[in-house]
Design an enzyme around this catalytic site. Structure first.
Site, PDB file in Angstrom:
ATOM      1  N   SER A   1       4.140   6.572  -5.481  1.00 47.35           N
ATOM      2  CA  SER A   1       5.017   6.352  -6.631  1.00 47.35           C
ATOM      3  C   SER A   1       5.435   4.885  -6.659  1.00 47.35           C
ATOM      4  CB  SER A   1       6.246   7.260  -6.513  1.00 47.35           C
ATOM      5  OG  SER A   1       7.010   7.217  -7.694  1.00 47.35           O
TER       6      SER A   1
ATOM      7  N   SER B   1       6.618   6.522  -1.561  1.00 50.48           N
ATOM      8  CA  SER B   1       6.998   5.390  -2.409  1.00 50.48           C
ATOM      9  C   SER B   1       6.070   4.221  -2.142  1.00 50.48           C
ATOM     10  CB  SER B   1       8.433   4.956  -2.108  1.00 50.48           C
ATOM     11  OG  SER B   1       8.498   4.193  -0.908  1.00 50.48           O
ATOM     12  N   ASP B   2       6.028   3.274  -3.064  1.00 51.71           N
ATOM     13  CA  ASP B   2       5.396   1.992  -2.765  1.00 51.71           C
ATOM     14  C   ASP B   2       6.343   1.211  -1.842  1.00 51.71           C
ATOM     15  OD1 ASP B   2       3.588  -0.097  -2.737  1.00 51.71           O
ATOM     16  OD2 ASP B   2       3.377  -0.193  -4.907  1.00 51.71           O
ATOM     17  N   ALA B   3       5.893   0.060  -1.359  1.00 47.97           N
ATOM     18  CA  ALA B   3       6.670  -0.711  -0.388  1.00 47.97           C
ATOM     19  C   ALA B   3       8.050  -1.058  -0.948  1.00 47.97           C
ATOM     20  CB  ALA B   3       5.914  -1.976  -0.016  1.00 47.97           C
ATOM     21  N   THR B   4       9.087  -0.709  -0.200  1.00 47.41           N
ATOM     22  CA  THR B   4      10.446  -0.867  -0.726  1.00 47.41           C
ATOM     23  C   THR B   4      10.944  -2.302  -0.786  1.00 47.41           C
ATOM     24  OG1 THR B   4      11.495  -0.479   1.432  1.00 47.41           O
ATOM     25  CG2 THR B   4      11.037   1.452   0.048  1.00 47.41           C
TER      26      THR B   4
END
Length: 554
Positions: free
Chosen positions: A232, A279-282
């Site tokens: 996401s 998730s993608d990298a935060t």
């Protein structure tokens, strides 16, 4: 129906023994252990003290950016596994090109494979990446990229996608997923809900998908094909949000990574995805511009993602997620579902014991850069160079006719390298009998001095670059007036892009142009073979390299 019933279904398809393992492991975890399972942390560089700190947090997984030192890498993974209560899942971006293992087989990236346009080549390339990844403990790949290469100025989609045609992307993405998952590596479709129509980079800004989910064909297909994970992204989908909230305002542009409507209502409920959402990298600007990490990381879990990718401050972030569980922002039901999906992924991959993570050394050395893999990949690489145009017929080159070559070198630009890498191309041309001069500020090329001018560019898709373009001022270092000079009106000239396929936008009148899609040495060798006529240019355009400009065709 319980969450355990869901885990028996696709894509996990867990049997009774695997369900028992998941149930038993979950029962053995305290709250801190459960929070740890929600995190995939990054391991980059060679700082072993930092690696020990990461291992002490006992994360659910780590993403490793591998160095060229095989012995060191095995030790790093072994030490991590030894400190883990539950076997960690090792992940990587198995995207090929410069993401290929330095000690493994050079494999084309996605756009290069799209230029070959042979789904068997794509599946075989993914098999090679999977087998060599497993040799290093990697059981989860954050690929394929199924973004649509629609906005040619995008610096982040470019060479990472399978092009701009949805049917072609679909064919190759399915082959990619099959190649990985049939060889024991989980695939990840990214970047949900779809990138490529915004010419900005979500590493820098929350990007926008202007489509509706009536256009969600690629995700529907890969869900049907059993993809285990979806990433996401920090990408908004305002059309869908407004269909549910007509007066959404700013909320319409909430990143998917923290959007319950996009992750749960749309992806889970409407599209029927039952795998793991990561998730993608935060640390990316597309999320950090939306909110502070101590707020957004708990929001990631609360809003439907099962795992958090990366953290600049993992101790703080784990504490923030724990606090959100304790105060009810993350419900017990949501926590349980997320942790169980993480464990289900491990069970599906048969990561039951620490010894299941890393194969023994003999097996590793047998698998890495196996001659059959190298030969197959080299054949695909040889089919990828694409002759976009050659209006004056300068190819094939002949050192007897164009012996004196001026090479205008843009360098190989890599986001993890502080300085540009050098091209192998000058050495390859000299070996063929050409006299190669690297451009300098004092050189103004004339036919008296040079028979051919070659521009070489090495910008693959890059994070934290707002634009990729021909930097005329920097190349050759000649300043303002040299930046404006074009030699091709009186000297045969060609431009070769070993990466970004859209440089004709900045050089529409260059008379000859080649797209090669990757900066790897093996690709440079293949381009020389094609330029000299030893092999034909077989690559086809997976995007519009003319960027819609009619004059660029001439």
């Amino acid at each position: 129906m319980t969450i355990y019933d869901e885990l028996r279904k696709a894509p996990f398809n867990l049997d009774d023994a695997a369900i028992s393992w998941v149930r038993d492991v979950y029962a053995s975890l305290d709250l801190d252990d459960k929070i740890g399972q929600l995190f995939t942390l990054i391991m980059i560089g060679t700082d072993e003290e930092d690696f020990k700190r990461i291992a002490s947090l006992r994360p659910g997984g780590v993403t490793r950016f591998f160095t060229a030192d095989l012995e060191f890498e095995r030790r790093v993974i072994s030490d991590l596994v030894a400190k883990s209560k539950v076997p960690p899942i090792i992940s990587a971006d198995l995207e090929g090109s410069r993401h290929s293992f330095a000690f493994g087989t050079p494999v084309l990236g996605q756009l290069g494979l799209a230029a070959v346009d042979d789904v068997q080549a794509t599946e075989k390339s993914s098999e090679i990446l999977a087998r060599e990844g497993r040799a290093m403990g990697v059981r989860w790949s954050f690929t394929p990229v199924i973004d649509i290469n629609a906005a040619f100025r995008s610096p982040i989609v470019g060479t990472r996608s399978y092009g701009s045609d949805v049917s072609k992307i679909e064919r190759h993405a399915v082959a990619h997923v099959h190649g990985l998952q049939r060889n024991g590596v989980a695939a990840t479709a990214k970047h949900w809900p779809g990138e490529g129509y915004d010419d900005r980079d979500q590493h820098l800004v929350t990007t926008t998908n202007p489509l509706s989910m009536d256009d969600g064909r690629l995700y529907r297909t890969l869900i049907t094909e059993g993809v285990l994970a979806i990433m996401s992204g920090h990408i908004s989908l305002p059309a869908y949000i407004r269909s549910k909230m007509p007066d959404a305002g700013l909320e319409a542009f909430r990143p998917a990574s923290v959007s319950r409507l996009l992750n749960v209502d749309l992806l889970r409920d409407e599209l029927g995805f039952n795998g793991i959402i990561v998730s993608d990298a935060t640390p990316m600007g597309g999320l950090s511009a939306w909110g502070h990490h101590l707020d957004t990381l708990p929001d990631i879990i609360a809003n439907g993602c099962d795992m958090i990718l990366f953290s600049d401050a993992p101790e703080e972030d784990m504490a923030a997620v724990k606090a959100a569980v304790e105060d009810g922002r993350i419900t017990q039901e949501r926590l349980e579902e997320a942790v169980l999906r993480v464990l289900a992924l491990k069970a599906h991959l048969k990561l039951f014991q620490p010894s299941d993570v890393l194969p023994d050394e003999a097996e590793v050395r047998h698998l890495l850069a196996h001659p059959d893999s190298v030969a197959a990949s080299r054949e695909y690489i040889g089919r990828s160079p694409t002759l976009v145009k050659d209006v004056n017929g300068i190819f094939p080159l002949d050192p007897a006719k164009t012996k004196r070559v001026l090479l205008v070198d843009g360098g190989i630009i890599h986001p993890l390298m502080p300085q540009p890498l050098e091209f192998l191309l000058p050495a390859l041309l000299r070996k063929e009998g050409f006299e190669v001069t690297i451009d300098r500020p004092d050189i103004v090329p004339t036919p008296d001095d040079f028979d051919l001018v070659l521009y070489t560019l090495g910008d693959e898709s890059l994070l934290v670059r707002g634009r990729i373009f021909v930097d005329w001022h920097r190349m050759g270092g000649g300043g303002l007036f040299k930046a404006m000079y074009r030699p091709w009106t009186n000297i045969p000239s060609a431009m070769i892009s070993f990466g970004h396929p859209y440089h004709l936008y900045d050089a529409p009148r260059v008379p000859a142009y080649i797209n090669a899609y990757s900066t790897m040495d093996s690709v440079q060798e293949a381009v020389v073979d094609c330029m000299l006529g030893r092999k034909p240019f077989l690559g086809t355009n997976p995007v519009d390299p003319f960027c819609g400009l009619e004059d660029a065709r001439y």
